[in-house]
Design a protein around this motif. Sequence first.
Motif, PDB file in Angstrom:
ATOM      1  N   PHE A   1      31.950  -7.203   5.470  1.00 31.70           N
ATOM      2  CA  PHE A   1      33.250  -7.204   5.834  1.00 31.70           C
ATOM      3  C   PHE A   1      33.672  -9.095   6.047  1.00 31.70           C
ATOM      4  O   PHE A   1      34.543  -9.298   5.859  1.00 31.70           O
ATOM      5  CB  PHE A   1      33.561  -6.586   7.153  1.00 31.70           C
ATOM      6  CG  PHE A   1      34.819  -6.090   7.273  1.00 31.70           C
ATOM      7  CD1 PHE A   1      35.494  -5.205   6.625  1.00 31.70           C
ATOM      8  CD2 PHE A   1      35.541  -6.751   8.432  1.00 31.70           C
ATOM      9  CE1 PHE A   1      36.789  -4.681   6.779  1.00 31.70           C
ATOM     10  CE2 PHE A   1      36.967  -6.104   8.506  1.00 31.70           C
ATOM     11  CZ  PHE A   1      37.560  -5.058   7.829  1.00 31.70           C
ATOM     12  N   ALA A   2      32.580  -9.569   6.273  1.00 29.04           N
ATOM     13  CA  ALA A   2      32.488 -10.861   6.552  1.00 29.04           C
ATOM     14  C   ALA A   2      32.429 -11.980   5.247  1.00 29.04           C
ATOM     15  O   ALA A   2      33.184 -12.916   4.942  1.00 29.04           O
ATOM     16  CB  ALA A   2      31.642 -11.492   7.549  1.00 29.04           C
ATOM     17  N   VAL A   3      31.485 -11.414   4.197  1.00 31.99           N
ATOM     18  CA  VAL A   3      31.334 -12.327   3.112  1.00 31.99           C
ATOM     19  C   VAL A   3      32.434 -12.183   2.015  1.00 31.99           C
ATOM     20  O   VAL A   3      32.572 -13.229   1.497  1.00 31.99           O
ATOM     21  CB  VAL A   3      29.758 -11.684   2.508  1.00 31.99           C
ATOM     22  CG1 VAL A   3      29.677 -12.412   1.066  1.00 31.99           C
ATOM     23  CG2 VAL A   3      28.869 -12.267   3.493  1.00 31.99           C
ATOM     24  N   ILE A   4      33.090 -11.069   1.902  1.00 28.95           N
ATOM     25  CA  ILE A   4      33.905 -10.945   0.961  1.00 28.95           C
ATOM     26  C   ILE A   4      35.195 -11.870   1.361  1.00 28.95           C
ATOM     27  O   ILE A   4      35.714 -12.528   0.192  1.00 28.95           O
ATOM     28  CB  ILE A   4      34.552  -9.541   0.577  1.00 28.95           C
ATOM     29  CG1 ILE A   4      33.140  -8.640   0.067  1.00 28.95           C
ATOM     30  CG2 ILE A   4      35.906  -9.317  -0.080  1.00 28.95           C
ATOM     31  CD1 ILE A   4      33.569  -7.164   0.163  1.00 28.95           C
ATOM     32  N   PRO A   5      35.724 -11.840   2.391  1.00 27.78           N
ATOM     33  CA  PRO A   5      36.888 -12.824   2.722  1.00 27.78           C
ATOM     34  C   PRO A   5      36.229 -14.286   2.511  1.00 27.78           C
ATOM     35  O   PRO A   5      37.183 -15.136   2.077  1.00 27.78           O
ATOM     36  CB  PRO A   5      37.337 -12.648   3.995  1.00 27.78           C
ATOM     37  CG  PRO A   5      36.998 -11.191   4.381  1.00 27.78           C
ATOM     38  CD  PRO A   5      35.768 -11.078   3.505  1.00 27.78           C
ATOM     39  N   LEU A   6      35.088 -14.406   3.045  1.00 31.12           N
ATOM     40  CA  LEU A   6      34.633 -15.829   2.687  1.00 31.12           C
ATOM     41  C   LEU A   6      34.488 -16.279   1.500  1.00 31.12           C
ATOM     42  O   LEU A   6      34.833 -17.536   1.113  1.00 31.12           O
ATOM     43  CB  LEU A   6      33.351 -16.071   3.261  1.00 31.12           C
ATOM     44  CG  LEU A   6      33.221 -16.202   4.777  1.00 31.12           C
ATOM     45  CD1 LEU A   6      31.617 -16.317   5.327  1.00 31.12           C
ATOM     46  CD2 LEU A   6      33.936 -17.377   5.445  1.00 31.12           C
ATOM     47  N   ALA A   7      34.263 -15.561   0.382  1.00 30.82           N
ATOM     48  CA  ALA A   7      34.106 -15.664  -1.012  1.00 30.82           C
ATOM     49  C   ALA A   7      35.667 -15.958  -1.585  1.00 30.82           C
ATOM     50  O   ALA A   7      35.835 -16.816  -2.341  1.00 30.82           O
ATOM     51  CB  ALA A   7      33.311 -14.693  -1.883  1.00 30.82           C
ATOM     52  N   VAL A   8      36.355 -15.078  -1.186  1.00 33.29           N
ATOM     53  CA  VAL A   8      37.808 -15.089  -1.518  1.00 33.29           C
ATOM     54  C   VAL A   8      38.610 -16.717  -1.105  1.00 33.29           C
ATOM     55  O   VAL A   8      38.990 -17.300  -1.883  1.00 33.29           O
ATOM     56  CB  VAL A   8      38.727 -13.981  -1.285  1.00 33.29           C
ATOM     57  CG1 VAL A   8      40.146 -14.266  -1.558  1.00 33.29           C
ATOM     58  CG2 VAL A   8      38.102 -12.670  -2.069  1.00 33.29           C
ATOM     59  N   LEU A   9      38.378 -16.793   0.193  1.00 31.90           N
ATOM     60  CA  LEU A   9      38.872 -17.807   0.797  1.00 31.90           C
ATOM     61  C   LEU A   9      37.955 -19.557  -0.013  1.00 31.90           C
ATOM     62  O   LEU A   9      38.870 -20.448  -0.044  1.00 31.90           O
ATOM     63  CB  LEU A   9      38.700 -18.220   2.395  1.00 31.90           C
ATOM     64  CG  LEU A   9      39.688 -17.148   2.944  1.00 31.90           C
ATOM     65  CD1 LEU A   9      39.193 -17.010   4.325  1.00 31.90           C
ATOM     66  CD2 LEU A   9      40.981 -17.666   2.979  1.00 31.90           C
ATOM     67  N   GLY A  10      36.981 -19.218  -0.174  1.00 38.46           N
ATOM     68  CA  GLY A  10      36.253 -20.457  -0.824  1.00 38.46           C
ATOM     69  C   GLY A  10      36.771 -20.670  -2.251  1.00 38.46           C
ATOM     70  O   GLY A  10      37.130 -21.755  -2.501  1.00 38.46           O
TER      71      GLY A  10
END
Length: 145
Positions: free
Chosen positions: A80-89
């Motif tokens: 749940f944390a890594v997917i938004p981090l990847a998209v935002l990156g």
Amino acid sequence: FVPPPAPRPPDPGPLDIRVTVDVVLPGTEPEPTPSWWQRLRIRWIYNLGCAAAAMPLSGPWAAVLIHVRDEQSLAGAWTFAVIPLAVLGLLDNARRIEAAHAAPDLWGPRIRAALTRTALWAAVIATVTALPIETAVYLLTGVRP
């Protein structure tokens, strides 16, 4: 019985060899290139400002991650944390490039880049405050507190 010798492979064609020679005439030495740490161009004040602006946003996201961690699983919270981090990156990289190549008098691309960087910092801060310590305790002891 002796088997016949293996046939020879065909001769390769002529080799294409190219040589490049750089000639430096006296008095015309090339400019020294800057070191890798000088080419990074980290804008410390900009990133610190975005991180400070992201603090109020990171609290609710950290609460969501803690809720997912407690109610579901640690792996689910990391997902749940890594997917938004990847998209935002990826979005941050695109916005940064868009702002770098925009006309100097356009503020829209720069504002969008700053807002995306702020959202990325909020996600990073929330992830760092909610998940790593619990993960380390779980991995080292095998006990969920």
